[in-house]
Scaffold this active site. Structure first.
Site, PDB file in Angstrom:
ATOM      1  N   THR A  29      83.894  32.302 -12.522  1.00 47.51           N
ATOM      2  CA  THR A  29      84.105  32.813 -13.872  1.00 47.51           C
ATOM      3  C   THR A  29      85.554  33.260 -14.008  1.00 47.51           C
ATOM      4  O   THR A  29      86.406  32.848 -13.225  1.00 47.51           O
ATOM      5  CB  THR A  29      83.078  33.926 -14.211  1.00 47.51           C
ATOM      6  OG1 THR A  29      83.172  34.254 -15.603  1.00 47.51           O
ATOM      7  CG2 THR A  29      83.300  35.181 -13.388  1.00 47.51           C
ATOM      8  N   ASN A  30      85.872  34.069 -15.014  1.00 45.98           N
ATOM      9  CA  ASN A  30      87.248  34.505 -15.223  1.00 45.98           C
ATOM     10  C   ASN A  30      87.263  35.937 -15.741  1.00 45.98           C
ATOM     11  O   ASN A  30      86.213  36.553 -15.909  1.00 45.98           O
ATOM     12  CB  ASN A  30      87.969  33.537 -16.173  1.00 45.98           C
ATOM     13  CG  ASN A  30      87.242  33.437 -17.495  1.00 45.98           C
ATOM     14  OD1 ASN A  30      87.126  34.418 -18.222  1.00 45.98           O
ATOM     15  ND2 ASN A  30      86.732  32.258 -17.802  1.00 45.98           N
ATOM     16  N   ASP A  31      88.445  36.449 -16.033  1.00 50.57           N
ATOM     17  CA  ASP A  31      88.610  37.867 -16.354  1.00 50.57           C
ATOM     18  C   ASP A  31      88.328  38.236 -17.807  1.00 50.57           C
ATOM     19  O   ASP A  31      88.536  39.377 -18.192  1.00 50.57           O
ATOM     20  CB  ASP A  31      90.050  38.310 -16.040  1.00 50.57           C
ATOM     21  CG  ASP A  31      90.244  38.586 -14.565  1.00 50.57           C
ATOM     22  OD1 ASP A  31      89.248  38.942 -13.903  1.00 50.57           O
ATOM     23  OD2 ASP A  31      91.384  38.456 -14.087  1.00 50.57           O
ATOM     24  N   SER A  32      87.863  37.320 -18.620  1.00 50.03           N
ATOM     25  CA  SER A  32      87.638  37.641 -20.030  1.00 50.03           C
ATOM     26  C   SER A  32      86.638  38.785 -20.180  1.00 50.03           C
ATOM     27  O   SER A  32      85.599  38.810 -19.531  1.00 50.03           O
ATOM     28  CB  SER A  32      87.092  36.405 -20.753  1.00 50.03           C
ATOM     29  OG  SER A  32      86.726  36.748 -22.068  1.00 50.03           O
ATOM     30  N   ARG A  57      79.600  35.478 -20.251  1.00 47.99           N
ATOM     31  CA  ARG A  57      79.715  36.732 -19.505  1.00 47.99           C
ATOM     32  C   ARG A  57      80.743  37.671 -20.144  1.00 47.99           C
ATOM     33  O   ARG A  57      81.839  37.246 -20.470  1.00 47.99           O
ATOM     34  CB  ARG A  57      80.148  36.429 -18.059  1.00 47.99           C
ATOM     35  CG  ARG A  57      80.022  37.567 -17.076  1.00 47.99           C
ATOM     36  CD  ARG A  57      80.965  37.391 -15.901  1.00 47.99           C
ATOM     37  NE  ARG A  57      82.330  37.209 -16.389  1.00 47.99           N
ATOM     38  CZ  ARG A  57      83.079  38.169 -16.902  1.00 47.99           C
ATOM     39  NH1 ARG A  57      82.605  39.396 -16.989  1.00 47.99           N
ATOM     40  NH2 ARG A  57      84.292  37.909 -17.339  1.00 47.99           N
TER      41      ARG A  57
END
Ligand code: C5P
Length: 231
Positions: A29-32, A57
């Site tokens: 996933t990523n930091d969003s 997420r």
């Protein structure tokens, strides 16, 4: 309650970071944080719109808008967005969509093995690109909606990348932020955004809360698409 320039208008906003699963318990996933998308959704609701949020997420729960659609992967987000596209007046793509997903999604938890493991990834569909293509050449051709706003998180040279993205993905506005600047981008409650249209820079928004920035983005969109968004 203030004026309701978006009364009766249908707005779809994507938020959060997609989850691309490797196996039942592991994912990429990523930091969003989802904060910018949710702020845009709250602001749209306050302006009277009928809001759909498609969210992956996030750190927060989505605001209580008309429709909330929980998704996980880019492919699921693509399906949820494309199915609703024909009925929308505005689409804002504030989600951080993974560009790649694992080629294989294991049915059972992966076991430890050799010292080195190579992960093979494959490109995800680009949702913003698909929206632009649909509006120009696909099912939406000949119609003047939806109005499409994209986001661009860059780490330098934001203007060049934003304008390139706007043209390539054929959207109406790109909100670009340099995520390497303090106070801008992922996770923070504030943002520093520059809005670009086909003609170039439209407006630079100074450091402000994401809610304030969302209000400014809506004001700019309303001013640039008066026929579409009011009346
Ligand atoms: O190319 P880049 O990911 O920087 O473009 C950012 C914009 O494109 C965002 O609005 C993002 O939501 C959208 N995007 C998308 N599908 C992808 C990748 C990005 O809709 N697979």
């Amino acid at each position: 309650a203030g004026p309701k320039p978006l009364a009766g208008k249908r707005v779809l906003i994507t938020a959060g970071g997609t989850i691309e699963r490797l196996d039942p318990v592991r994912y990429i996933t990523n930091d969003s944080s989802g904060k910018m998308g949710f702020a845009l959704a709250e602001e749209a609701r306050a302006l009277g719109a009928d809001v759909t949020v498609v969210w992956a997420r996030t750190e927060l729960a989505p605001p209580p808008v008309a429709e909330v659609v929980r998704v996980e992967s880019a492919q699921e987000m693509y399906d949820a967005v494309m199915a609703r596209l024909p009925s929308m007046d505005v689409v804002i793509k504030a989600a951080a969509v993974a560009d790649y997903r694992p080629v294989q999604r294991e049915k059972i938890k992966m076991k430890k093995g050799p010292d080195k493991l190579t992960l093979e990834l494959v490109r995800n569909p680009d949702i913003l690109q698909a929206i632009g293509d649909w509006r120009h050449d696909g099912g939406g051709a000949g119609k003047d909606k939806p109005y499409v706003i994209g986001f661009a998180a860059e780490t330098g040279d934001a203007e060049r990348y934003a304008l390139d993205k706007l043209r390539r993905k054929r959207c109406d506005l790109i909100a670009a932020n340099d995520v390497s600047e303090p106070g801008a981008g992922f996770g923070t409650d504030t943002n520093i955004l520059s809005l670009y249209g086909a003609e170039g820079l439209v407006e630079s928004l100074p450091l402000q809360s994401k809610r304030e920035a969302a209000g400014r983005i809506w004001r700019i969109a309303l001013a640039r698409a008066p026929g579409l968004l009011t009346g």
